[in-house]
Design a protein around this motif. Structure first.
Motif, PDB file in Angstrom:
ATOM      1  N   SER A 106      15.361  11.345   4.405  1.00  8.90           N
ATOM      2  CA  SER A 106      14.096  11.953   4.393  1.00  8.90           C
ATOM      3  C   SER A 106      14.022  12.849   5.824  1.00  8.90           C
TER       4      SER A 106
ATOM      5  N   ARG B 267      11.432  14.786   0.015  1.00  8.42           N
ATOM      6  CA  ARG B 267      10.238  14.559   0.707  1.00  8.42           C
ATOM      7  C   ARG B 267       8.826  14.538  -0.452  1.00  8.42           C
TER       8      ARG B 267
ATOM      9  N   LEU C  25       9.109  11.755  -2.494  1.00  5.13           N
ATOM     10  CA  LEU C  25       8.564  10.673  -1.782  1.00  5.13           C
ATOM     11  C   LEU C  25       6.852  10.585  -2.031  1.00  5.13           C
TER      12      LEU C  25
ATOM     13  N   ARG D  60       4.241   7.801  -3.585  1.00  7.06           N
ATOM     14  CA  ARG D  60       3.125   7.653  -2.713  1.00  7.06           C
ATOM     15  C   ARG D  60       1.816   7.633  -3.449  1.00  7.06           C
TER      16      ARG D  60
ATOM     17  N   THR E 214       7.675   6.338   3.106  1.00  2.36           N
ATOM     18  CA  THR E 214       6.712   7.408   2.374  1.00  2.36           C
ATOM     19  C   THR E 214       5.955   7.772   3.682  1.00  2.36           C
TER      20      THR E 214
ATOM     21  N   CYS F  83       5.779  11.499   4.825  1.00  2.17           N
ATOM     22  CA  CYS F  83       5.073  12.651   3.982  1.00  2.17           C
ATOM     23  C   CYS F  83       3.972  12.733   4.553  1.00  2.17           C
TER      24      CYS F  83
ATOM     25  N   ALA G 137       2.492   3.782  -2.349  1.00  4.41           N
ATOM     26  CA  ALA G 137       3.150   3.542  -1.045  1.00  4.41           C
ATOM     27  C   ALA G 137       3.893   1.868  -1.319  1.00  4.41           C
TER      28      ALA G 137
END
Length: 420
Positions: A285, A294, A297, A301, A326, A329, A343
């Motif tokens: 990431s 990403r 993710l 999340r 996460t 992000c 998350a």
């Protein structure tokens, strides 16, 4: 009923579960992991979990076995454990030759230094940084020693010319070369350089979109997960489990299958859980080119139907212990994005309490054994019993409900937060 309410602990025990397991960057196939499951079940003092034989899956690149356990109602519960294979892709990334490995190590590390990801890794977890940086640093140190040795031999030949000196210089050069080769072999085994750097190189290629074979495999596994969304009558819980580099694949598999799960009401789909063990997700990431990952993710999340539990130990130097993967992000995002129902809940396995002091000291010294301990039995019952989570009557959210998650752990961070 809201999605978050649908995820609340249920009074109905699990009787049928499907586990989709994604291993790390490991050239060994499902036989090894089936053997570890049998060993973990055999080590349980109550002997309540039994492991069936390993069989070939109905879908390509799958292998499966069955776990049986008491369902809490006087009957037997069953977990179908599907090993989602990518070990064949890993074996294709296993070039032979020490000099090729040395070049791969230096090139991969140089790229991570140049794009800033190695610096962010250091800010997040210094043990993970050391694991990734030590092979290249050690190679450079060996090279400098070789240059110093050679320079000394040349100087000796100039200061004390003669046939005996030339012969001694030649023998010294051969001896020095042999010593460097031996030291390289020791280094390769001691710091697991072959595994670490081949894995890092493949992750960098994945970030740049240079692994179409892996993307196809992830899509195949995501299709397997998506097909389970309609089987609420036959399955109580579907749990995706990722270990090490397999955690990255698990994230992508769940994210790509999530639309099919979200398209069904809470009453017509099984419970969906994600369990990551010893995750090293930031290695991917943090790569600037890994935009799609990403986004995946961020998708997890924000999801309200997913229960994500992450287990990682600070003594495992090959993972990003107790770090919410996460949070990457949040780079450049507003405060509204801090709400993160999907998350992960980060848990510490607390192996110091699950082993005798002598066994715990031995475990900490063996970094590879430490990295695989999540999948194996402990001497005493621990707070994170992966086998009981995968072969037990409680859903993952229920099994971990009483354990407090670790939040904002900074014990391994160095030089500030890992922001861009």
């Amino acid at each position: 009923m809201s999605e978050s309410a649908a995820r609340a602990p249920s009074i109905h025990p699990v009787r049928r579960r499907v586990v989709l397991y994604l291993g790390g960057f490991d050239p060994q196939g499902p036989a090894r992991y089936h053997a570890m499951a049998m060993a973990a079940a055999a080590a349980r003092p109550d002997g309540t979990v039994t492991v069936g034989p390993r069989r070939k899956g109905d879908r390509p690149h799958e292998s499966h076995w069955t776990l049986h356990w008491p369902d809490g109602l006087g009957g037997q519960g069953q977990t179908q454990c599907h090993f989602l294979r990518w070990d064949d892709l890993v074996r294709a990334q296993w070039p032979r030759g020490r000099w090729r490995l040395a070049a791969l190590t230096l090139g991969t590390t140089a790229r991570m230094v140049a794009n800033g990801s190695l610096w962010r890794i250091l800010q997040t977890s210094w043990p993970a940084f050391m694991a990734l940086a030590l092979p290249a640093l050690s190679l450079v140190a060996l090279g400098l020693l070789g240059v110093a040795w050679g320079t000394g031999l040349v100087a000796l030949a100039r200061w004390w010319p003669g046939p005996w000196t030339l012969g001694g210089v030649a023998l010294g050069a051969l001896g020095g070369l042999a010593a460097l080769v031996k030291a390289f072999g020791w280094l390769q085994s001691r710091v697991q350089m072959d595994w670490l750097m081949r894995s890092a190189r493949y992750i960098l290629r994945q970030a740049r979109g240079h692994t179409p074979e892996l993307e196809r495999r992830i899509d195949q596994h995501a299709a397997s997960l998506a097909a389970l969304a309609s089987q609420a009558d036959a399955i109580d819980e579907v749990m995706v489990v990722g270990h090490s580099s397999g955690c990255m694949l698990a994230v992508s598999v769940v994210a790509r299958a999530l639309p099919q799960w979200q398209g069904r009401s809470a009453h017509t789909r099984p419970t969906l859980s994600l369990l990551t063990l010893g995750q090293c997700i930031p290695v991917l990431s943090y790569q600037p080119e890994a935009r799609r990952f990403r986004e995946e993710l961020a998708c997890l999340r924000a999801s309200e139907l997913l229960t994500w539990v992450d287990v990682s130990s600070p003594v495992d130097g090959c993972c990003f212990a107790l770090s919410d993967p996460t949070r990457v992000c949040l780079d450049g995002a507003g405060e509204v994005h801090l709400v993160a129902p999907g998350a992960p809940k980060c848990l510490n396995p607390r192996w110091a309490q699950a082993f005798s002091p002598a066994r715990y000291r031995a475990l900490k010294r063996d970094k590879m054994a430490c990295h695989f301990q999540y999948l194996q039995a402990t001497e005493r019952p621990g707070s994170c019993d992966v086998l009981s989570w995968t072969a037990g009557p409680k859903r993952l959210a229920e099994a971990t409900a009483e354990q407090a998650g670790v939040v904002n752990y900074r014990g391994l961070q160095r030089f500030g937060s890992p922001g861009r």
